[in-house]
Every structure is written in structure tokens, then in C-alpha cells.
Design a protein around this motif. Structure first.
Motif, PDB file in Angstrom:
ATOM      1  N   LEU A  58     -56.867  45.077 -17.137  1.00 41.48           N
ATOM      2  CA  LEU A  58     -57.255  44.109 -16.120  1.00 41.48           C
ATOM      3  C   LEU A  58     -56.021  43.358 -15.629  1.00 41.48           C
ATOM      4  N   PHE A  59     -55.881  43.290 -14.305  1.00 39.90           N
ATOM      5  CA  PHE A  59     -54.738  42.608 -13.717  1.00 39.90           C
ATOM      6  C   PHE A  59     -55.231  41.547 -12.727  1.00 39.90           C
ATOM      7  N   GLU A  60     -54.498  40.447 -12.674  1.00 40.74           N
ATOM      8  CA  GLU A  60     -54.852  39.329 -11.793  1.00 40.74           C
ATOM      9  C   GLU A  60     -53.795  39.184 -10.707  1.00 40.74           C
ATOM     10  N   ARG A  61     -54.250  39.036  -9.471  1.00 44.78           N
ATOM     11  CA  ARG A  61     -53.327  38.804  -8.361  1.00 44.78           C
ATOM     12  C   ARG A  61     -53.832  37.636  -7.532  1.00 44.78           C
ATOM     13  N   LYS A  62     -52.922  36.769  -7.127  1.00 45.40           N
ATOM     14  CA  LYS A  62     -53.275  35.659  -6.259  1.00 45.40           C
ATOM     15  C   LYS A  62     -53.351  36.175  -4.815  1.00 45.40           C
ATOM     16  N   THR A  63     -54.481  35.946  -4.176  1.00 48.37           N
ATOM     17  CA  THR A  63     -54.747  36.500  -2.854  1.00 48.37           C
ATOM     18  C   THR A  63     -55.059  35.372  -1.879  1.00 48.37           C
ATOM     19  N   ALA A  64     -54.452  35.423  -0.696  1.00 44.89           N
ATOM     20  CA  ALA A  64     -54.687  34.391   0.312  1.00 44.89           C
ATOM     21  C   ALA A  64     -56.107  34.492   0.856  1.00 44.89           C
ATOM     22  N   CYS A  65     -56.757  33.327   0.997  1.00 46.81           N
ATOM     23  CA  CYS A  65     -58.109  33.302   1.554  1.00 46.81           C
ATOM     24  C   CYS A  65     -58.023  33.356   3.082  1.00 46.81           C
ATOM     25  N   ASN A  66     -59.181  33.482   3.730  1.00 53.03           N
ATOM     26  CA  ASN A  66     -59.205  33.579   5.193  1.00 53.03           C
ATOM     27  C   ASN A  66     -58.652  32.327   5.868  1.00 53.03           C
ATOM     28  N   LEU A  67     -58.930  31.152   5.274  1.00 49.13           N
ATOM     29  CA  LEU A  67     -58.413  29.912   5.866  1.00 49.13           C
ATOM     30  C   LEU A  67     -56.891  29.871   5.806  1.00 49.13           C
ATOM     31  N   LYS A  68     -56.332  30.326   4.688  1.00 46.90           N
ATOM     32  CA  LYS A  68     -54.883  30.347   4.540  1.00 46.90           C
ATOM     33  C   LYS A  68     -54.254  31.356   5.486  1.00 46.90           C
ATOM     34  N   ILE A  69     -54.886  32.512   5.617  1.00 48.74           N
ATOM     35  CA  ILE A  69     -54.376  33.528   6.543  1.00 48.74           C
ATOM     36  C   ILE A  69     -54.378  32.996   7.964  1.00 48.74           C
ATOM     37  N   ALA A  70     -55.468  32.300   8.343  1.00 49.36           N
ATOM     38  CA  ALA A  70     -55.560  31.739   9.693  1.00 49.36           C
ATOM     39  C   ALA A  70     -54.498  30.669   9.912  1.00 49.36           C
ATOM     40  N   GLN A  71     -54.281  29.828   8.897  1.00 49.21           N
ATOM     41  CA  GLN A  71     -53.259  28.784   9.031  1.00 49.21           C
ATOM     42  C   GLN A  71     -51.872  29.400   9.165  1.00 49.21           C
ATOM     43  N   ASP A  72     -51.578  30.409   8.348  1.00 50.80           N
ATOM     44  CA  ASP A  72     -50.271  31.063   8.429  1.00 50.80           C
ATOM     45  C   ASP A  72     -50.061  31.705   9.793  1.00 50.80           C
TER      46      ASP A  72
END
Length: 318
Positions: free
Chosen positions: A96-110
Motif C-alpha cells: 500500500l502506497f500513499e500519495r498526496k493528490t491535489a483536490c479540484n479546488l486546489k487545481i482550479a486555484q493553481d
């Protein structure tokens, strides 16, 4: 802080050990974990127990996202990101591996931040650039603007479909009809498409050149920025108090470089013949018709002239 002895004694406390087992079992029975197991039946409980901290983070942040309080108040460890779990085979065994993933709000802000970085303004109120645009609102404010607005919409569509051409726009009309606003809309829409742009408020720019001329490096950087950006807007050209140096060595050099290369846009209270008269006169040398015509040869052939009619919108939402 507890001593190591106290920590060890707490580990030997039967009640605490039982509570730890209960928490572990509750986590394994969580619907999100059960769903993960259903998608990856190769993950048995023994394998999951090796990654309890990742499962806890995954469940906690998933619940935070389900009741999202907004990007500014994001309670997750990394603002605008959530824990995403993936299963990969390592040496023949699932892990099992964990990755931090940008949410839709963060993608929109970026995305919005990226758009803003493509646009620079010299002496133009940033609120005009960042105020938000609604096409129906732009069209509906004053029906007399419809012809001009449609032509600007068409220009934006052509650039998005065919790319940039050296042809810009000369938008002229009376005070307060929304010329600057419409040019900022064009700039924003084409920045979304990936083009860089600069808008310059001419009266303040020409006035400020008097101080910039004493700083050769700053002057070069400013002129190079205006020469090389994809889209350049000279806002309210004709309202500035020209001097020969600013006209011939700054404005002339910029226009000479951009013609046949990149589009330049203008807003003005003057039609083209009125602008030529303005450019033919400076505060120092008076009327110089030839120099005004020389500049117009770098403007008129490279613009679509669009008159903008309508009421003065100053003090209203445009």
C-alpha cells in the motif's frame, strides 16, 4: 514530557491495549477501508495492519473532503491535498502506497494563479483584471455595444483556433463605454489559452518614463517586456502628454519591433485620424506631421478598427 519508563508502563496497561485493538478494528471496518479491500482483494487484514497510519490518514482526510470547508480552511495536512492510496506489487507481494493528490479546488486555484502570472499590468487597476467576466453580462449591459463585443468575441475565437497573428484591435469610443474592460476580458480569455499579455495605461506610463529613463537597466527591462509579450494593450492612448523621446525612442521602438510579429491592441477616445494628430504633436517640439505619420504606419495597417458605442458605464458594473 513523559519518561520512557512511563511510556513503557502505559503500553503494559491492559485497558490501553484493548482500546488500541478496538480503534484498529474500527478502522479496518470503516466503509472506505472495506471498499479498498473490495477493489483489491489481495490486501488481507494482516497486510493492512502494517499500514494503519496510512489508513487512518486516508479515512480522516476523505471525511474532511466530504464536508469540505473551502480551500482556505482545509484541515488536511497539506492544504488542498488529500491522501490517495494505491496498491502496487513489490517483490511479488501487494503493498500500500500513499500519495498526496491535489483536490479540484486546489487545481482550479493553481490554474487561476497561472493565468494571473501570464498577465502584467502597468498602472492599470488590478481589480479590472481580476473582477471576473460573464459574457452574457458583457453583452447585455448596453445593446449598442453588441457589434463591438461580437467582434471581440470573434477575435478571441480565431486566436484560440488558429493562433496569434500580427493583427490587433483598435477599440475607440467615448468616455466610460467599457473599452478597458473589454480589452481586459480579451487579455484574460487568451491568458486562459496560454498566451502572455501586458496592459499599459498610457498617461501614467509616459509620465513615469521621465524617471525610468535615468535607470538604463529598468528601462531596457520594461521595453523588452512590452516588445516580447504575446499580447500588448496600450490603454487610453491619446490621453498622454507626449515628449519626443517617449514617442520616438520608446513607443516607436516597441511598435517597430512588434509590427509583423505580434498583435498590439489599443483603446482610445480618438478615431485613427485623431490619434495621428495627437502623435504629431509633442510638448517640446510642437507639431511634427511626419513623425506622427511614421508611428501611424506602425499602427493602422496592423489593427482592426472597432468603434464602441454606448452609455457611460462609469460608476456602474460594466
Amino acid at each position: 514530557m513523559e519518561s520512557m519508563g512511563e511510556v513503557m508502563r502505559s503500553m503494559n496497561n491492559p485497558a490501553l491495549r484493548q482500546r488500541s485493538r478496538d480503534l484498529q478494528q474500527n478502522l479496518l471496518n470503516d466503509p472506505l477501508v472495506k471498499q479498498l479491500q473490495a477493489e483489491h482483494p489481495e490486501l488481507d487484514d494482516s497486510r493492512l495492519k502494517l499500514h494503519m497510519s496510512r489508513l487512518f490518514q486516508y479515512v480522516r482526510e476523505s471525511r474532511n473532503c466530504a464536508s469540505c470547508p473551502g480551500l482556505e480552511h482545509c484541515p488536511n495536512d497539506f492544504q488542498g491535498h488529500y491522501s490517495k492510496l494505491t496498491v502496487e506489487n513489490v517483490n511479488g507481494s501487494p503493498d500500500l502506497f500513499e500519495r498526496k493528490t491535489a483536490c479540484n479546488l486546489k487545481i482550479a486555484q493553481d490554474s487561476q494563479d497561472s493565468i494571473r502570472r501570464r498577465i502584467r499590468s502597468f498602472y492599470v487597476d488590478e481589480r479590472v483584471l481580476n473582477g471576473g467576466y460573464d459574457e452574457m453580462d458583457i453583452m447585455g449591459k448596453d445593446p449598442r455595444r453588441a457589434s463591438a463585443v461580437n467582434k471581440i468575441f470573434d477575435y478571441i475565437t480565431r486566436v484560440k483556433e488558429d493562433g496569434l497573428s500580427p493583427q490587433g484591435i483598435y477599440l475607440h469610443g467615448t468616455f466610460g463605454t467599457g473599452k478597458t474592460f473589454l480589452m481586459c476580458y480579451l487579455l484574460h480569455e487568451l491568458a486562459v489559452a496560454g498566451y502572455s499579455g501586458v496592459i499599459v495605461y498610457m498617461p501614467d506610463f509616459i509620465e513615469d518614463l521621465k524617471s525610468i529613463m535615468l535607470d538604463g537597466q529598468k528601462l531596457k527591462e520594461t521595453v523588452d517586456t512590452l516588445k516580447n509579450c504575446d499580447l500588448l494593450i496600450f490603454d487610453d492612448i491619446g490621453a498622454e502628454n507626449l515628449n519626443p523621446w517617449a514617442r520616438d525612442h520608446v513607443l516607436g521602438a516597441i511598435l517597430n519591433y512588434r509590427m509583423n510579429r505580434k498583435p498590439t491592441f489599443y483603446t482610445s477616445n480618438y478615431p485613427l485620424d485623431g490619434l495621428e494628430k495627437h502623435l504629431s504633436f509633442t510638448s517640446k517640439d510642437g507639431e511634427e506631421l511626419y513623425k506622427g505619420q511614421r508611428l501611424m504606419d506602425r499602427i493602422a495597417p496592423f489593427v482592426e478598427v472597432i468603434p464602441l458605442h454606448g452609455e457611460n458605464q462609469r460608476g456602474r458594473n460594466r
